[in-house]
Design an enzyme around this catalytic site. Sequence first.
Site, PDB file in Angstrom:
ATOM      1  N   HIS A   1      28.281  -9.883  72.987  1.00 14.77           N
ATOM      2  CA  HIS A   1      28.126  -9.434  71.851  1.00 14.77           C
ATOM      3  C   HIS A   1      27.239  -9.972  70.710  1.00 14.77           C
ATOM      4  CE1 HIS A   1      30.505  -5.478  72.517  1.00 14.77           C
ATOM      5  NE2 HIS A   1      31.099  -6.196  73.305  1.00 14.77           N
TER       6      HIS A   1
ATOM      7  N   SER B   1      34.242  -8.483  70.845  1.00 18.82           N
ATOM      8  CA  SER B   1      34.039  -7.631  70.400  1.00 18.82           C
ATOM      9  C   SER B   1      35.336  -6.406  68.996  1.00 18.82           C
ATOM     10  CB  SER B   1      33.667  -6.486  71.628  1.00 18.82           C
ATOM     11  OG  SER B   1      35.202  -6.264  72.052  1.00 18.82           O
TER      12      SER B   1
ATOM     13  N   LYS C   1      23.670  -4.682  75.207  1.00 21.10           N
ATOM     14  CA  LYS C   1      23.606  -4.441  74.281  1.00 21.10           C
ATOM     15  C   LYS C   1      22.568  -4.460  73.125  1.00 21.10           C
ATOM     16  CE  LYS C   1      28.735  -4.871  74.640  1.00 21.10           C
ATOM     17  NZ  LYS C   1      29.482  -4.495  76.996  1.00 21.10           N
TER      18      LYS C   1
END
Length: 395
Positions: free
Chosen positions: A213, A185, A243
């Site tokens: 991610h 990340s 996310k």
Amino acid sequence: MAKALDSFLEENLKLLKDQGLYNEIDVIDGANGPVIEISGKRLINLSSNNYLGLATNPLLKEAAKRAVDQYGVGAGAVRTINGTLDLHQQLEEKIAEFKGTEAAISYQSGFNCNMAAISAVMGKDDCILSDQLNHASIIDGCRLSKAKIVAYTHSDMDDLRKKAKEAAESGHYRKIMVITDGVFSMDGDLAKLPDIVEIAKEFDLITYVDDAHGSGVTGNGRGTVKHFGLEKDIDFQMGTLSKAIGVVGGYVAGKKALIEWLKVRSRPFLFSTAVPPGDVAATIAAIDMLMQSSERTEKLWENGNYFKEGLKRLGFNIGNSETPITPCIIGDEKLTQRFAKRLLEEGVYAKAIVYPTVPKGTGRIRNMPTASHTKEMLDEALAIYEKVGRELLGV
């Protein structure tokens, strides 16, 4: 307050501030979109993990509202008592379909997902091979398991093979796991999953990929495991729903027997109230969108590549990112904090990332162009970067 505590807090807070490691928390006025307001100031937002803009999507909001009207605002209990709604079951079936696995289990957050899953399978007689730059939740999950933790040099497959061989041939361990982020990340690089799988097969390692991610970003949105075509070779596909998915929660996808075990032995699942129904319904709607179209993911990559090229053209060091995550590496912690402050003053919100999130001396501004940004927004941000870069770095 106890004198010992007062002294500890005063001394260590001052130390963090003196070293440029103290993180000030900003409060956003309103939604977390491509443009935000803080204290009434308009800012181009390059710090959000809302990669696809789904956190403010009208269809997700409507799905959440309908669920609240039907189910209420809370699940009412832990999953194993009577907190499992039909929505939770639908979500887990949807995640398994999305990730290409037999089954899935959902958790309240990505962080406690790693705390839960690792410690439910690994114990004091086991060994975990963990990438040096793995997320804090992986590190804490490994510690909680009480397994022997062996860190291998970041994405160094020779070092991983060496340590896997040593662990396997030692005869000390019942099970050995290799665990890695799918997308790292803070640097934006991808794990070398094909090589990891090859080493895992050679030494009979359990494979665990944290794709927090990657889901919604890589593999046409299906994640990094899908990107490499390794759905049948990874034992644990872990990810978040907060996310790219835009809501909240975490999950593990894998074989049916693994998911059954996690449902009876992973402690956050057993002892935390289930995710509220509104969030579950919104998550289902988000995954449906990703399964129906890759348009948002394609726009994310288009914007990420555009911004990346812009920063490179201006002379900034963006490291070795292979994804839309775009670090602007400054180095010195105090200078990094100052750089972020100047960006803020000029109209760009991009947080300074310093130790302990990244190693000392590698402070950076982490930029996250999203699918919701327009080219005009990104051009405005690049112009501000150019101005601040000339002022502070001479680029």
